[in-house]
Design a protein around this motif. Structure first.
Motif, PDB file in Angstrom:
ATOM      1  N   GLY A  84       5.648   0.709 -10.825  1.00 53.76           N
ATOM      2  CA  GLY A  84       4.502   1.525 -10.429  1.00 53.76           C
ATOM      3  C   GLY A  84       4.624   2.014  -9.000  1.00 53.76           C
ATOM      4  N   GLY A  85       5.192   1.178  -8.121  1.00 53.73           N
ATOM      5  CA  GLY A  85       5.433   1.619  -6.743  1.00 53.73           C
ATOM      6  C   GLY A  85       6.397   2.787  -6.686  1.00 53.73           C
ATOM      7  N   ALA A  86       7.426   2.749  -7.539  1.00 50.74           N
ATOM      8  CA  ALA A  86       8.369   3.869  -7.596  1.00 50.74           C
ATOM      9  C   ALA A  86       7.685   5.137  -8.083  1.00 50.74           C
ATOM     10  CB  ALA A  86       9.545   3.511  -8.499  1.00 50.74           C
ATOM     11  N   ILE A  87       6.772   4.988  -9.067  1.00 50.76           N
ATOM     12  CA  ILE A  87       6.037   6.157  -9.569  1.00 50.76           C
ATOM     13  C   ILE A  87       5.147   6.729  -8.476  1.00 50.76           C
ATOM     14  CG2 ILE A  87       4.303   6.927 -11.230  1.00 50.76           C
ATOM     15  CD1 ILE A  87       5.398   4.832 -13.158  1.00 50.76           C
ATOM     16  N   LEU A  88       4.494   5.855  -7.706  1.00 50.97           N
ATOM     17  CA  LEU A  88       3.678   6.340  -6.584  1.00 50.97           C
ATOM     18  C   LEU A  88       4.549   7.045  -5.555  1.00 50.97           C
ATOM     19  CD1 LEU A  88       1.098   3.471  -5.906  1.00 50.97           C
ATOM     20  CD2 LEU A  88       0.780   5.588  -7.187  1.00 50.97           C
ATOM     21  N   GLY A  89       5.784   6.580  -5.384  1.00 52.05           N
ATOM     22  CA  GLY A  89       6.697   7.256  -4.475  1.00 52.05           C
ATOM     23  C   GLY A  89       7.011   8.674  -4.920  1.00 52.05           C
ATOM     24  N   VAL A  90       7.132   8.860  -6.239  1.00 49.06           N
ATOM     25  CA  VAL A  90       7.362  10.211  -6.772  1.00 49.06           C
ATOM     26  C   VAL A  90       6.149  11.099  -6.489  1.00 49.06           C
ATOM     27  CG1 VAL A  90       7.718  11.549  -8.870  1.00 49.06           C
ATOM     28  CG2 VAL A  90       8.967   9.413  -8.532  1.00 49.06           C
ATOM     29  N   PHE A  91       4.957  10.554  -6.739  1.00 48.62           N
ATOM     30  CA  PHE A  91       3.738  11.313  -6.447  1.00 48.62           C
ATOM     31  C   PHE A  91       3.649  11.644  -4.957  1.00 48.62           C
ATOM     32  CE2 PHE A  91       1.838   9.516 -10.462  1.00 48.62           C
ATOM     33  CZ  PHE A  91       1.664  10.733 -11.080  1.00 48.62           C
ATOM     34  N   PRO A 163      -2.617   2.864   1.583  1.00 45.01           N
ATOM     35  CA  PRO A 163      -3.595   1.943   0.978  1.00 45.01           C
ATOM     36  C   PRO A 163      -3.306   1.640  -0.490  1.00 45.01           C
ATOM     37  CG  PRO A 163      -4.712   3.579   2.319  1.00 45.01           C
ATOM     38  CD  PRO A 163      -3.292   4.002   2.230  1.00 45.01           C
ATOM     39  N   LEU A 164      -2.888   2.664  -1.263  1.00 47.19           N
ATOM     40  CA  LEU A 164      -2.575   2.423  -2.672  1.00 47.19           C
ATOM     41  C   LEU A 164      -1.390   1.484  -2.821  1.00 47.19           C
ATOM     42  CD1 LEU A 164      -2.978   5.986  -4.278  1.00 47.19           C
ATOM     43  CD2 LEU A 164      -4.633   4.118  -4.193  1.00 47.19           C
ATOM     44  N   LEU A 165      -0.349   1.689  -2.030  1.00 44.16           N
ATOM     45  CA  LEU A 165       0.828   0.821  -2.105  1.00 44.16           C
ATOM     46  C   LEU A 165       0.515  -0.577  -1.602  1.00 44.16           C
ATOM     47  CD1 LEU A 165       3.531   3.373  -0.924  1.00 44.16           C
ATOM     48  CD2 LEU A 165       3.368   2.348  -3.191  1.00 44.16           C
ATOM     49  N   THR A 166      -0.383  -0.701  -0.625  1.00 42.78           N
ATOM     50  CA  THR A 166      -0.790  -2.018  -0.158  1.00 42.78           C
ATOM     51  C   THR A 166      -1.475  -2.798  -1.270  1.00 42.78           C
ATOM     52  OG1 THR A 166      -1.057  -1.193   2.111  1.00 42.78           O
ATOM     53  CG2 THR A 166      -2.165  -3.255   1.556  1.00 42.78           C
ATOM     54  N   VAL A 167      -2.348  -2.137  -1.989  1.00 45.92           N
ATOM     55  CA  VAL A 167      -3.007  -2.782  -3.133  1.00 45.92           C
ATOM     56  C   VAL A 167      -1.976  -3.173  -4.187  1.00 45.92           C
ATOM     57  CG1 VAL A 167      -4.604  -2.398  -5.048  1.00 45.92           C
ATOM     58  CG2 VAL A 167      -5.211  -1.641  -2.750  1.00 45.92           C
ATOM     59  N   LEU A 168      -1.033  -2.286  -4.477  1.00 51.50           N
ATOM     60  CA  LEU A 168      -0.039  -2.543  -5.512  1.00 51.50           C
ATOM     61  C   LEU A 168       0.874  -3.707  -5.134  1.00 51.50           C
ATOM     62  CD1 LEU A 168       1.058  -1.448  -8.234  1.00 51.50           C
ATOM     63  CD2 LEU A 168       2.690  -0.122  -6.891  1.00 51.50           C
ATOM     64  N   THR A 196      14.829 -13.908  -3.973  1.00 46.34           N
ATOM     65  CA  THR A 196      14.885 -13.628  -2.534  1.00 46.34           C
ATOM     66  C   THR A 196      15.324 -12.192  -2.266  1.00 46.34           C
ATOM     67  OG1 THR A 196      17.123 -14.582  -2.533  1.00 46.34           O
ATOM     68  CG2 THR A 196      15.293 -16.028  -1.879  1.00 46.34           C
ATOM     69  N   ALA A 197      16.255 -11.673  -3.075  1.00 45.54           N
ATOM     70  CA  ALA A 197      16.721 -10.293  -2.888  1.00 45.54           C
ATOM     71  C   ALA A 197      15.602  -9.311  -3.233  1.00 45.54           C
ATOM     72  CB  ALA A 197      17.947 -10.033  -3.763  1.00 45.54           C
ATOM     73  N   VAL A 198      14.854  -9.585  -4.310  1.00 44.08           N
ATOM     74  CA  VAL A 198      13.745  -8.706  -4.684  1.00 44.08           C
ATOM     75  C   VAL A 198      12.690  -8.695  -3.592  1.00 44.08           C
ATOM     76  CG1 VAL A 198      11.907  -8.319  -6.358  1.00 44.08           C
ATOM     77  CG2 VAL A 198      14.159  -9.070  -7.141  1.00 44.08           C
ATOM     78  N   ILE A 199      12.369  -9.880  -3.054  1.00 43.30           N
ATOM     79  CA  ILE A 199      11.371  -9.964  -1.982  1.00 43.30           C
ATOM     80  C   ILE A 199      11.836  -9.189  -0.755  1.00 43.30           C
ATOM     81  CG2 ILE A 199      10.214 -11.540  -0.394  1.00 43.30           C
ATOM     82  CD1 ILE A 199      10.365 -13.660  -2.641  1.00 43.30           C
ATOM     83  N   LEU A 204      11.289  -4.723   2.965  1.00 42.25           N
ATOM     84  CA  LEU A 204      11.930  -3.642   3.714  1.00 42.25           C
ATOM     85  C   LEU A 204      11.351  -2.287   3.333  1.00 42.25           C
ATOM     86  CD1 LEU A 204      15.672  -4.791   3.671  1.00 42.25           C
ATOM     87  CD2 LEU A 204      14.093  -4.803   5.612  1.00 42.25           C
ATOM     88  N   THR A 205      11.073  -2.090   2.046  1.00 45.79           N
ATOM     89  CA  THR A 205      10.494  -0.820   1.606  1.00 45.79           C
ATOM     90  C   THR A 205       9.120  -0.609   2.211  1.00 45.79           C
ATOM     91  OG1 THR A 205      11.712  -0.923  -0.489  1.00 45.79           O
ATOM     92  CG2 THR A 205       9.786   0.530  -0.396  1.00 45.79           C
ATOM     93  N   TYR A 206       8.285  -1.632   2.125  1.00 43.25           N
ATOM     94  CA  TYR A 206       6.936  -1.503   2.667  1.00 43.25           C
ATOM     95  C   TYR A 206       6.974  -1.363   4.189  1.00 43.25           C
ATOM     96  CZ  TYR A 206       1.982  -2.383   3.474  1.00 43.25           C
ATOM     97  OH  TYR A 206       0.666  -2.270   3.854  1.00 43.25           O
ATOM     98  N   GLY A 207       7.845  -2.107   4.843  1.00 49.01           N
ATOM     99  CA  GLY A 207       7.969  -1.991   6.297  1.00 49.01           C
ATOM    100  C   GLY A 207       8.429  -0.612   6.722  1.00 49.01           C
ATOM    101  N   GLY A 208       9.377  -0.024   5.966  1.00 50.77           N
ATOM    102  CA  GLY A 208       9.837   1.321   6.290  1.00 50.77           C
ATOM    103  C   GLY A 208       8.734   2.348   6.143  1.00 50.77           C
ATOM    104  N   LEU A 209       7.947   2.238   5.069  1.00 50.51           N
ATOM    105  CA  LEU A 209       6.819   3.160   4.887  1.00 50.51           C
ATOM    106  C   LEU A 209       5.775   2.978   5.984  1.00 50.51           C
ATOM    107  CD1 LEU A 209       6.361   2.883   1.015  1.00 50.51           C
ATOM    108  CD2 LEU A 209       7.391   4.773   2.288  1.00 50.51           C
ATOM    109  N   LEU A 210       5.571   1.740   6.401  1.00 53.85           N
ATOM    110  CA  LEU A 210       4.609   1.472   7.470  1.00 53.85           C
ATOM    111  C   LEU A 210       5.055   2.103   8.782  1.00 53.85           C
ATOM    112  CD1 LEU A 210       1.927  -0.128   7.696  1.00 53.85           C
ATOM    113  CD2 LEU A 210       3.271  -2.032   8.608  1.00 53.85           C
ATOM    114  N   VAL A 211       6.343   2.037   9.074  1.00 55.59           N
ATOM    115  CA  VAL A 211       6.872   2.647  10.296  1.00 55.59           C
ATOM    116  C   VAL A 211       6.728   4.167  10.242  1.00 55.59           C
ATOM    117  CG1 VAL A 211       8.980   3.075  11.611  1.00 55.59           C
ATOM    118  CG2 VAL A 211       8.460   0.770  10.832  1.00 55.59           C
TER     119      VAL A 211
END
Length: 233
Positions: A84-91, A163-168, A196-199, A204-211
């Protein structure tokens, strides 16, 4: 024998008056050309605003559907939330592209508001842009995108998608901790990919979007309420 000769045209000669010359100077009334121009730009801006809202609505609907399905049964896999996060990325990518187009029409509307109507209401404040006619003419002659894709992504992240990705991602953390049969972090594993790799990928993905969303930058998007001080003294 045929031929052609060039001759300078006198703009003051009524027989050779250039099309459009003085159009926006002599017809400035409520039913004049400037008013029609402004109404047209408002209409185009409204259409692009609706396109942005439509993408946001679909993103919210998809998020709600994924959250509902992921928590409807403990047997449902947690990685659906990451999908779902990937789908939100497309949107987000689609909406950023639309936002760049929307900014073209909004910038024209704001140019007219600041330099025609605001000046007409209170000339003592002066013009916002002394060369606004040349800038607006250039925009009509050759429309072009005014902001970068990265700035558009940052703007939509701040307003909607962060905010949507934070909830997800928050729901994903709850799903792999409180609703998992195996201990953390093994519960976050996807197939042969360890937890551990998934986490690490999620963090990293969320941190990059936050930056991208929060780092200081000079905003080039034409806006009305970009600052946080909305209360007039």
């Amino acid at each position: 024998m045929t031929g052609s000769s060039s001759k300078e045209i006198d703009p003051s000669d009524p027989e050779h008056r250039e099309v459009g010359q003085g159009l926006l100077d002599e017809e400035m009334g409520p039913s004049g050309s400037m008013a029609h121009l402004y109404r047209g730009e408002i209409h185009r801006m409204k259409l692009w605003r609706e396109r942005l809202d439509r993408t946001t609505n679909w993103a919210v609907i998809v998020l709600a559907a994924i959250l509902t399905w992921a928590f409807s049964s403990v047997t449902n896999p947690h990685y659906v939330l990451l999908a779902g996060g990937a789908i939100l990325g497309v949107f987000l990518g689609i909406e950023a592209r639309r936002y760049r187009g929307y900014d073209i029409w909004r910038s024209r509307v704001r140019t007219l508001q600041k330099n025609v109507f605001a000046y007409g209401l209170d000339p003592s404040q002066g013009l916002e842009d002394a060369d606004w006619r040349a800038h607006l003419s250039s925009s009509y002659r050759q429309p072009r995108l005014r902001i970068t894709r990265l700035e558009a992504i940052a703007h939509r992240l701040r307003r909607v998608y962060l905010p949507l990705l934070t909830v997800l991602f928050g729901a994903w953390v709850v799903r792999v901790t409180a609703f998992a049969d195996v201990p953390w972090p093994d519960s976050a594993a996807i197939g042969q990919l360890p937890g551990t790799a998934v986490i690490a990928i999620v963090v990293l993905t969320y941190g990059g979007l936050l930056v991208i969303a929060m780092r200081p930058r000079t905003w080039h998007a034409e806006g009305e309420l970009l600052n946080e001080d909305l209360r007039e003294e």
